[in-house]
Design a protein around this motif. Sequence first.
Motif, PDB file in Angstrom:
ATOM      1  N   ALA A  68     -13.936   7.692  -2.518  1.00 27.75           N
ATOM      2  CA  ALA A  68     -15.289   7.486  -2.015  1.00 27.75           C
ATOM      3  C   ALA A  68     -16.099   6.730  -3.056  1.00 27.75           C
ATOM      4  O   ALA A  68     -15.818   6.806  -4.247  1.00 27.75           O
ATOM      5  CB  ALA A  68     -15.970   8.821  -1.681  1.00 27.75           C
ATOM      6  N   ILE A  69     -17.095   6.002  -2.583  1.00 29.68           N
ATOM      7  CA  ILE A  69     -18.010   5.309  -3.481  1.00 29.68           C
ATOM      8  C   ILE A  69     -19.031   6.316  -3.982  1.00 29.68           C
ATOM      9  O   ILE A  69     -19.793   6.879  -3.209  1.00 29.68           O
ATOM     10  CB  ILE A  69     -18.683   4.128  -2.772  1.00 29.68           C
ATOM     11  CG1 ILE A  69     -17.638   3.090  -2.371  1.00 29.68           C
ATOM     12  CG2 ILE A  69     -19.740   3.491  -3.666  1.00 29.68           C
ATOM     13  CD1 ILE A  69     -18.201   1.899  -1.623  1.00 29.68           C
ATOM     14  N   GLU A  70     -19.023   6.530  -5.285  1.00 34.38           N
ATOM     15  CA  GLU A  70     -19.892   7.541  -5.887  1.00 34.38           C
ATOM     16  C   GLU A  70     -21.333   7.063  -5.918  1.00 34.38           C
ATOM     17  O   GLU A  70     -22.244   7.737  -5.472  1.00 34.38           O
ATOM     18  CB  GLU A  70     -19.409   7.848  -7.304  1.00 34.38           C
ATOM     19  CG  GLU A  70     -20.096   9.034  -7.939  1.00 34.38           C
ATOM     20  CD  GLU A  70     -19.595  10.345  -7.383  1.00 34.38           C
ATOM     21  OE1 GLU A  70     -20.377  10.991  -6.666  1.00 34.38           O
ATOM     22  OE2 GLU A  70     -18.458  10.723  -7.644  1.00 34.38           O
ATOM     23  N   ASP A  71     -21.544   5.891  -6.498  1.00 31.17           N
ATOM     24  CA  ASP A  71     -22.852   5.270  -6.523  1.00 31.17           C
ATOM     25  C   ASP A  71     -22.729   3.932  -5.810  1.00 31.17           C
ATOM     26  O   ASP A  71     -21.655   3.341  -5.759  1.00 31.17           O
ATOM     27  CB  ASP A  71     -23.342   5.056  -7.963  1.00 31.17           C
ATOM     28  CG  ASP A  71     -23.500   6.381  -8.694  1.00 31.17           C
ATOM     29  OD1 ASP A  71     -23.995   7.319  -8.058  1.00 31.17           O
ATOM     30  OD2 ASP A  71     -23.112   6.471  -9.872  1.00 31.17           O
ATOM     31  N   ILE A  84     -15.292  15.103  -0.697  1.00 28.57           N
ATOM     32  CA  ILE A  84     -15.180  13.646  -0.810  1.00 28.57           C
ATOM     33  C   ILE A  84     -14.789  13.106   0.560  1.00 28.57           C
ATOM     34  O   ILE A  84     -13.729  13.434   1.087  1.00 28.57           O
ATOM     35  CB  ILE A  84     -14.135  13.253  -1.863  1.00 28.57           C
ATOM     36  CG1 ILE A  84     -14.634  13.608  -3.258  1.00 28.57           C
ATOM     37  CG2 ILE A  84     -13.821  11.763  -1.783  1.00 28.57           C
ATOM     38  CD1 ILE A  84     -13.672  13.242  -4.357  1.00 28.57           C
ATOM     39  N   SER A  85     -15.672  12.322   1.146  1.00 26.86           N
ATOM     40  CA  SER A  85     -15.406  11.696   2.438  1.00 26.86           C
ATOM     41  C   SER A  85     -14.844  10.305   2.181  1.00 26.86           C
ATOM     42  O   SER A  85     -15.589   9.407   1.763  1.00 26.86           O
ATOM     43  CB  SER A  85     -16.687  11.607   3.274  1.00 26.86           C
ATOM     44  OG  SER A  85     -17.213  12.905   3.518  1.00 26.86           O
ATOM     45  N   PRO A  86     -13.560  10.118   2.380  1.00 29.50           N
ATOM     46  CA  PRO A  86     -12.969   8.803   2.055  1.00 29.50           C
ATOM     47  C   PRO A  86     -13.488   7.717   2.976  1.00 29.50           C
ATOM     48  O   PRO A  86     -13.860   7.948   4.120  1.00 29.50           O
ATOM     49  CB  PRO A  86     -11.469   9.041   2.255  1.00 29.50           C
ATOM     50  CG  PRO A  86     -11.388  10.170   3.234  1.00 29.50           C
ATOM     51  CD  PRO A  86     -12.583  11.050   2.949  1.00 29.50           C
ATOM     52  N   ARG A 118      -8.628  22.470  -7.227  1.00 28.07           N
ATOM     53  CA  ARG A 118      -9.130  21.154  -6.868  1.00 28.07           C
ATOM     54  C   ARG A 118      -9.502  20.380  -8.124  1.00 28.07           C
ATOM     55  O   ARG A 118     -10.155  20.904  -9.020  1.00 28.07           O
ATOM     56  CB  ARG A 118     -10.351  21.312  -5.962  1.00 28.07           C
ATOM     57  CG  ARG A 118     -10.833  20.024  -5.313  1.00 28.07           C
ATOM     58  CD  ARG A 118     -11.765  20.363  -4.173  1.00 28.07           C
ATOM     59  NE  ARG A 118     -12.277  19.148  -3.543  1.00 28.07           N
ATOM     60  CZ  ARG A 118     -13.535  18.733  -3.639  1.00 28.07           C
ATOM     61  NH1 ARG A 118     -14.395  19.429  -4.354  1.00 28.07           N
ATOM     62  NH2 ARG A 118     -13.931  17.629  -3.034  1.00 28.07           N
ATOM     63  N   ARG A 119      -9.076  19.112  -8.178  1.00 28.79           N
ATOM     64  CA  ARG A 119      -9.353  18.269  -9.336  1.00 28.79           C
ATOM     65  C   ARG A 119      -9.950  16.955  -8.843  1.00 28.79           C
ATOM     66  O   ARG A 119      -9.387  16.280  -7.968  1.00 28.79           O
ATOM     67  CB  ARG A 119      -8.089  17.998 -10.137  1.00 28.79           C
ATOM     68  CG  ARG A 119      -7.412  19.247 -10.651  1.00 28.79           C
ATOM     69  CD  ARG A 119      -8.256  19.943 -11.703  1.00 28.79           C
ATOM     70  NE  ARG A 119      -8.130  19.294 -13.005  1.00 28.79           N
ATOM     71  CZ  ARG A 119      -8.883  19.582 -14.040  1.00 28.79           C
ATOM     72  NH1 ARG A 119      -9.886  20.456 -13.915  1.00 28.79           N
ATOM     73  NH2 ARG A 119      -8.694  18.977 -15.201  1.00 28.79           N
ATOM     74  N   ILE A 120     -11.091  16.589  -9.407  1.00 28.44           N
ATOM     75  CA  ILE A 120     -11.818  15.393  -8.995  1.00 28.44           C
ATOM     76  C   ILE A 120     -11.864  14.421 -10.163  1.00 28.44           C
ATOM     77  O   ILE A 120     -12.194  14.794 -11.290  1.00 28.44           O
ATOM     78  CB  ILE A 120     -13.249  15.739  -8.533  1.00 28.44           C
ATOM     79  CG1 ILE A 120     -13.212  16.787  -7.421  1.00 28.44           C
ATOM     80  CG2 ILE A 120     -13.972  14.487  -8.083  1.00 28.44           C
ATOM     81  CD1 ILE A 120     -12.486  16.324  -6.175  1.00 28.44           C
ATOM     82  N   LEU A 148     -16.946   5.459  -8.514  1.00 26.15           N
ATOM     83  CA  LEU A 148     -15.966   5.879  -7.520  1.00 26.15           C
ATOM     84  C   LEU A 148     -15.588   7.323  -7.792  1.00 26.15           C
ATOM     85  O   LEU A 148     -15.587   7.769  -8.948  1.00 26.15           O
ATOM     86  CB  LEU A 148     -14.710   5.006  -7.567  1.00 26.15           C
ATOM     87  CG  LEU A 148     -14.832   3.533  -7.179  1.00 26.15           C
ATOM     88  CD1 LEU A 148     -13.511   2.824  -7.407  1.00 26.15           C
ATOM     89  CD2 LEU A 148     -15.278   3.379  -5.736  1.00 26.15           C
ATOM     90  N   ALA A 149     -15.266   8.044  -6.740  1.00 20.70           N
ATOM     91  CA  ALA A 149     -14.785   9.415  -6.853  1.00 20.70           C
ATOM     92  C   ALA A 149     -13.453   9.522  -6.130  1.00 20.70           C
ATOM     93  O   ALA A 149     -13.324   9.085  -4.989  1.00 20.70           O
ATOM     94  CB  ALA A 149     -15.796  10.392  -6.265  1.00 20.70           C
TER      95      ALA A 149
END
Length: 552
Positions: free
Chosen positions: A100-103, A276-278, A5-7, A108-109
């Motif tokens: 997903a919005i990180e902050d 990560i919940s899109p 897995r790569r983020i 963003l993630a």
Amino acid sequence: MPPARRILSLWLPRFAAEWRAKREGLGATALAVVGERGGRQEVVSLTEAAEAEGVARGMGLTDARAMAPDILTRTEMTEREAAAMAALARWAERWSPFVAIEDARDGLALDATGCAHLFGGEEGMMESVVAELARLGYAASAALADTRGAAWALARYGAAPATGATDGDAIAPDAHATRVKTPKRRKWSRPEARPDAAAKGGSVAVAPPNGSRAAISPLPVAALRLPPETVTRLQRLGLRRIEDLLLTPRAGLARRFGVELPQRIDQALGMAPEPISPLRFAAPLAARISFPEPIGLASDIEAAMDRLLARLAERMKERAVGARRLRLALRRVDGGAEALDVALARPTRDAHVIAPLFLRKLDQVEAGFGIDAMRMSVTETEPLALGRHLGHMAARAEGAARLSPGGGEAFADLLSRIGGRIGLERLTRPIPAESHIPEKAWSSAAAAYSTAPVGGWPRTGRIRPIRMFAPEPIEAEGRPPRRIRWRGRDRRLTRAAGPERIAPEWWLDDPAWRTGLRDYWRVEDEDGARIWLFQAHGGEMRGGWFVHGELA
């Protein structure tokens, strides 16, 4: 074996300020976005030009202006900034379907697992993202790691040049005090910003697969996404870097700082899940049709439009909405395009109401050598119920509303047809207002977005002119006046009714009413003209006689 897995984490440290500068066309102006924090106004985001003048994020507004007197300030708009970040997340789906919005403001993630090879590898993918963001006017830093926590830490703290020890452990692996022979870890240094990415306003950092532990070890404890008070307490104890925490028993950390600290460590190292919940975006209300052979006849365009409206009606029915504005785009075979826009006075999904509005505008379309594609989209919607059961009294009242002037669907369709020719915004209707001041007893509202007064206009018993204008000074004899001179002509009055006294609103300073109390009279001259005039008793300005309107 499935790929590791790569983020990918994106950090936009100046997003709010850059978005505001881009929105207002300010360019490279020194701009600071100010918000209220803890009862004081402080800088929450600023542009690069503002940073160059010494202003920093978290600085009080007074200190920022003392540091840079010429800096521009704007109040934060939380909801609009969040909407802009959501739009940016939708835009980032070109690199990964999981965004997903990180902050809430500046991160963003992206789940980049299995996506990097499409963009020339991991480094090429990150440099592409940073370059595209720079083209949009946003400075960004990007980091790639096995876990979301590690990528977040590297994006915000891992792009600076390495300082101090670069080994993963603060204590030598073979030190006698440990009494444990541990394998020596591969050395890793914080990656510096790549020249090509830095030139575009950002930096990139890559942690190799299974290298998250060594990558984040030299970083400060704040990189674990901990609350500021927890970071302060850790620093007071001498635990300044993540590698210091990795050598500390977890039970003691949990007992002293709560479960959040061990959980953040486990998430960064991949020992605790952090998916990560899109974001879920509603599909646009649009339908498209392509033709095997170009068309140009109005009948063919009408037939295609009926098919598009039928598909849109089904989608709007599923969402329980109706269209208020629609756009029909037509693509020609020579690469040109035409677009038609219509607006509706009421939300609807009835093709028999929408289609005629487009047909009246077809003469504006230049088909050229033919049209090979059409796309119809709903650009503005309003909730529209699927239907409701009405009792006898309610059905009777609704039927009466349809027949009354200014109410019902037939009148709304008439507004739509007229608005299609002259513009829906030009159709207005008067609405009664609560005021005894003649000029303020009514207001003008858009006919398509307002309703006629229930029961008609209120009956006040006061007679008002059919034509009202700004008060014009006159010469008058007597009270009530027997003779007046108005607009260069002497008039002998035969009738007079009144007076009706009207006082100005004491809570408002209206320049037109600074003459004080007014006594209104309805008079008629010898030629039959009926005039509405008043005598001002004088307040802040000189009084006298004035004509204010003409009666029926």
